[in-house]
Write a protein that holds these residues in place. Structure first.
Motif, mmCIF file in Angstrom:
data_model
loop_
_atom_site.group_PDB
_atom_site.id
_atom_site.type_symbol
_atom_site.label_atom_id
_atom_site.label_comp_id
_atom_site.label_asym_id
_atom_site.label_seq_id
_atom_site.Cartn_x
_atom_site.Cartn_y
_atom_site.Cartn_z
ATOM 1 N N GLN A 111 -44.621 -107.100 -86.850
ATOM 2 C CA GLN A 111 -43.917 -106.383 -85.784
ATOM 3 C C GLN A 111 -42.441 -106.719 -85.872
ATOM 4 O O GLN A 111 -42.057 -107.704 -86.496
ATOM 5 C CB GLN A 111 -44.458 -106.793 -84.425
ATOM 6 C CG GLN A 111 -44.221 -108.256 -84.138
ATOM 7 C CD GLN A 111 -44.700 -108.674 -82.773
ATOM 8 O OE1 GLN A 111 -45.321 -107.924 -82.056
ATOM 9 N NE2 GLN A 111 -44.405 -109.897 -82.407
ATOM 10 N N LEU A 112 -41.626 -105.869 -85.283
ATOM 11 C CA LEU A 112 -40.200 -106.190 -85.224
ATOM 12 C C LEU A 112 -39.945 -106.784 -83.849
ATOM 13 O O LEU A 112 -39.931 -106.070 -82.844
ATOM 14 C CB LEU A 112 -39.352 -104.925 -85.418
ATOM 15 C CG LEU A 112 -39.309 -104.310 -86.811
ATOM 16 C CD1 LEU A 112 -38.335 -103.150 -86.851
ATOM 17 C CD2 LEU A 112 -38.902 -105.352 -87.852
ATOM 18 N N PHE A 113 -39.767 -108.093 -83.806
ATOM 19 C CA PHE A 113 -39.499 -108.765 -82.537
ATOM 20 C C PHE A 113 -37.996 -109.046 -82.529
ATOM 21 O O PHE A 113 -37.490 -109.779 -83.403
ATOM 22 C CB PHE A 113 -40.325 -110.048 -82.470
ATOM 23 C CG PHE A 113 -40.527 -110.570 -81.077
ATOM 24 C CD1 PHE A 113 -40.001 -109.923 -79.966
ATOM 25 C CD2 PHE A 113 -41.279 -111.722 -80.865
ATOM 26 C CE1 PHE A 113 -40.209 -110.408 -78.684
ATOM 27 C CE2 PHE A 113 -41.482 -112.225 -79.578
ATOM 28 C CZ PHE A 113 -40.946 -111.550 -78.495
ATOM 29 N N ILE A 114 -37.305 -108.435 -81.572
ATOM 30 C CA ILE A 114 -35.844 -108.390 -81.642
ATOM 31 C C ILE A 114 -35.216 -108.884 -80.337
ATOM 32 O O ILE A 114 -35.672 -108.522 -79.243
ATOM 33 C CB ILE A 114 -35.386 -106.932 -81.909
ATOM 34 C CG1 ILE A 114 -35.852 -106.498 -83.307
ATOM 35 C CG2 ILE A 114 -33.878 -106.761 -81.778
ATOM 36 C CD1 ILE A 114 -35.708 -105.021 -83.567
ATOM 37 N N GLY A 115 -34.176 -109.707 -80.447
ATOM 38 C CA GLY A 115 -33.403 -110.143 -79.286
ATOM 39 C C GLY A 115 -32.119 -109.327 -79.209
ATOM 40 O O GLY A 115 -31.444 -109.160 -80.219
ATOM 41 N N VAL A 116 -31.816 -108.828 -78.014
ATOM 42 C CA VAL A 116 -30.634 -107.983 -77.855
ATOM 43 C C VAL A 116 -29.700 -108.600 -76.818
ATOM 44 O O VAL A 116 -30.068 -108.744 -75.651
ATOM 45 C CB VAL A 116 -31.021 -106.555 -77.379
ATOM 46 C CG1 VAL A 116 -29.779 -105.683 -77.244
ATOM 47 C CG2 VAL A 116 -32.027 -105.914 -78.318
ATOM 48 N N ASP A 117 -28.511 -108.987 -77.254
ATOM 49 C CA ASP A 117 -27.475 -109.404 -76.313
ATOM 50 C C ASP A 117 -26.519 -108.222 -76.181
ATOM 51 O O ASP A 117 -25.626 -108.021 -76.996
ATOM 52 C CB ASP A 117 -26.741 -110.649 -76.834
ATOM 53 C CG ASP A 117 -25.557 -111.027 -75.940
ATOM 54 O OD1 ASP A 117 -25.439 -110.442 -74.842
ATOM 55 O OD2 ASP A 117 -24.765 -111.900 -76.341
ATOM 56 N N PHE A 118 -26.782 -107.432 -75.139
ATOM 57 C CA PHE A 118 -26.010 -106.223 -74.878
ATOM 58 C C PHE A 118 -24.676 -106.627 -74.260
ATOM 59 O O PHE A 118 -24.549 -106.679 -73.041
ATOM 60 C CB PHE A 118 -26.770 -105.399 -73.835
ATOM 61 C CG PHE A 118 -27.165 -104.039 -74.286
ATOM 62 C CD1 PHE A 118 -26.322 -103.267 -75.046
ATOM 63 C CD2 PHE A 118 -28.404 -103.517 -73.916
ATOM 64 C CE1 PHE A 118 -26.698 -102.004 -75.448
ATOM 65 C CE2 PHE A 118 -28.784 -102.261 -74.316
ATOM 66 C CZ PHE A 118 -27.929 -101.504 -75.092
ATOM 67 N N LYS A 150 -40.698 -104.894 -80.410
ATOM 68 C CA LYS A 150 -40.772 -105.626 -79.146
ATOM 69 C C LYS A 150 -39.375 -106.205 -78.898
ATOM 70 O O LYS A 150 -38.782 -106.754 -79.832
ATOM 71 C CB LYS A 150 -41.778 -106.766 -79.341
ATOM 72 C CG LYS A 150 -42.475 -107.224 -78.118
ATOM 73 C CD LYS A 150 -43.838 -107.787 -78.486
ATOM 74 C CE LYS A 150 -43.854 -109.290 -78.521
ATOM 75 N NZ LYS A 150 -45.170 -109.863 -78.764
ATOM 76 N N LEU A 151 -38.858 -106.072 -77.696
ATOM 77 C CA LEU A 151 -37.483 -106.518 -77.434
ATOM 78 C C LEU A 151 -37.415 -107.582 -76.355
ATOM 79 O O LEU A 151 -38.155 -107.534 -75.379
ATOM 80 C CB LEU A 151 -36.619 -105.352 -76.941
ATOM 81 C CG LEU A 151 -36.418 -104.123 -77.828
ATOM 82 C CD1 LEU A 151 -35.572 -103.103 -77.072
ATOM 83 C CD2 LEU A 151 -35.742 -104.509 -79.132
ATOM 84 N N ILE A 152 -36.477 -108.527 -76.541
ATOM 85 C CA ILE A 152 -36.065 -109.395 -75.430
ATOM 86 C C ILE A 152 -34.585 -109.121 -75.209
ATOM 87 O O ILE A 152 -33.776 -109.271 -76.131
ATOM 88 C CB ILE A 152 -36.251 -110.892 -75.746
ATOM 89 C CG1 ILE A 152 -37.721 -111.199 -75.992
ATOM 90 C CG2 ILE A 152 -35.720 -111.742 -74.594
ATOM 91 C CD1 ILE A 152 -38.007 -112.672 -76.221
ATOM 92 N N ILE A 153 -34.243 -108.682 -74.001
ATOM 93 C CA ILE A 153 -32.853 -108.322 -73.712
ATOM 94 C C ILE A 153 -32.279 -109.305 -72.691
ATOM 95 O O ILE A 153 -32.920 -109.610 -71.676
ATOM 96 C CB ILE A 153 -32.763 -106.872 -73.164
ATOM 97 C CG1 ILE A 153 -33.445 -105.895 -74.132
ATOM 98 C CG2 ILE A 153 -31.307 -106.471 -72.928
ATOM 99 C CD1 ILE A 153 -33.408 -104.438 -73.695
ATOM 100 N N GLY A 154 -31.080 -109.797 -72.978
ATOM 101 C CA GLY A 154 -30.394 -110.704 -72.044
ATOM 102 C C GLY A 154 -29.756 -109.898 -70.922
ATOM 103 O O GLY A 154 -29.172 -108.843 -71.165
#
Ligand SMILES: Nc1ncnc2c1ncn2[C@@H]1O[C@H](COP(=O)(O)OP(=O)(O)OP(=O)(O)O)[C@@H](O)[C@H]1O
Ligand SMILES: [Mg+2]
Length: 338
Positions: free
Chosen positions: A7-14, A102-106
């Motif tokens: 899976q693409l597990f990605i952290g996003v600091d927008f 799957k995303l984790i966004i700050g």
């Protein structure tokens, strides 16, 4: 050739200024100005990131240049969605994922439920199957390798592009926190206003940011200067000025005082035991805005506490997101349910 991932597990600091992306088992893979240029009539995308940023202040009538995140908060949802989608598409071209994204966004402190829901919708709309949120100061502290789970007060200050977030963390939670609308981009505006009022010189945002980064210091640096080029507001003709560290200091002094004022308020409100921890270990400084040399000494003098500079402060939040997604079972407790 595709690389295959479960899976693409990605952290996003927008970020207001720059979006940073962490990909599981790969590290920080993208760093892209949070800017998008669109055709005003058709809304078709013309440019994203660096190329779009260069268009700020230079765009013709038929092009809209949009910054989807304002003062740390996603305000232009459609554009934010297109922006994130384009980043994810790029990653999907490189990696074939069997189970999707799957995303984790700050997110900053103090978002309303509606704003949090908005961020989740942007994530889902951009093609993710699951989206989780985490408070940025928690991520920043993890990214600074601080042990947030101890019964010890950690005071972290993230001077970003659009906001400065100040948070006192203990036992894995934010005890006190405040977000103010001052950051590196505010410093750029301050430089523009300063040159206008003091020298009658009008310059653009790009020049102001370049001058700030090239001078990079509020401490006297032996006559070093950066030549800013703009227009004389009286004659309308081109005008130049040697921009120095003293100019930078005078331009942003008011904002630095405001940051230190809020820091003092938080320190004053800190419970005594946590205050003694802060006195012992000092304050931690993150975010791109903190890269101005001498800013730490200024704050140190103002609040009389030691200021620790974090390594690569612009990436503190995204490094923290990476830490969480690389060990999700341990860090799941910090994710926010909406
Ligand atoms: N070397 C440098 N010296 C001074 N300022 C810098 C330097 N490099 C970057 N900056 C400034 O840092 C800011 C971006 O920092 P950062 O990436 O932490 O912000 P962000 O995460 O996009 O914003 P926010 O957290 O407020 O949403 C910009 O205003 C930029 O001008
Ligand atoms: Mg940030």
């Amino acid at each position: 050739m595709f690389k295959i991932k479960k899976q693409l597990f990605i952290g996003v600091d927008f970020g207001t200024a720059v979006t940073k992306i962490y990909l599981q088992e790969a590290g920080i893979v993208e760093e892209i100005p949070t800017v998008i240029a669109l055709n005003r009539r058709t809304r078709g995308v013309l440019a994203i990131g660096e190329e779009a940023k260069k268009m700020i202040g230079r765009n013709p009538m038929n092009i809209d240049v949009v910054r989807p995140v304002l003062k740390g908060v996603v305000v232009h949802f459609d554009e934010a969605l297109i922006f994130l989608e384009s980043i994810l598409d790029r990653l999907k071209r490189e990696y074939l994922s069997l189970l999707g994204v799957k995303l984790i966004i700050g997110i900053p402190l103090d978002l309303t439920e509606v704003q949090k829901k908005g961020v989740i919708d942007v994530g889902l709309g951009s093609g993710a199957k699951e989206v989780y949120l985490i408070e940025e100061p928690i991520a920043a502290a993890l990214g600074a390798n601080l042990d947030i789970e101890e019964a010890k007060g950690i005071l972290i200050v993230d001077i970003g592009g659009g906001t400065t977030d100040i948070a006192l963390i203990s036992l894995g939670g934010v005890v006190l926190g405040k977000s103010i609308r001052i950051g590196g981009d505010t410093f750029n505006e301050a430089i523009i206003n300063y040159l206008k009022s003091k020298f009658g010189l009008l310059i653009g945002e790009g020049q102001a940011e370049e001058a700030k980064i090239k001078i990079g210091s509020i401490v006297n640096n032996r006559g070093e200067h950066f030549l800013v080029k703009g227009r004389d507001i009286l004659t309308g003709l081109p005008k130049e000025l040697h921009f120095t560290s003293q100019h930078l200091r005078e331009s942003i002094a008011e904002h630095l005082e405001e940051i230190s004022g809020v820091l003092k308020d938080i320190v004053n409100l800190a419970p005594p035991d946590l205050l003694s921890d802060i006195s012992q270990y000092g304050v931690y400084l993150a975010g791109g805005g903190s890269l101005i040399h001498g800013l730490n000494n200024f704050l140190e003098r103002e609040i009389r506490l030691k200021i620790n500079l974090i390594d690569d402060p612009r990436y503190a939040v995204v490094r923290g997101l990476g830490k969480v997604l690389e060990d999700i079972n341990h860090y799941r407790k910090y994710l926010i349910n909406v």
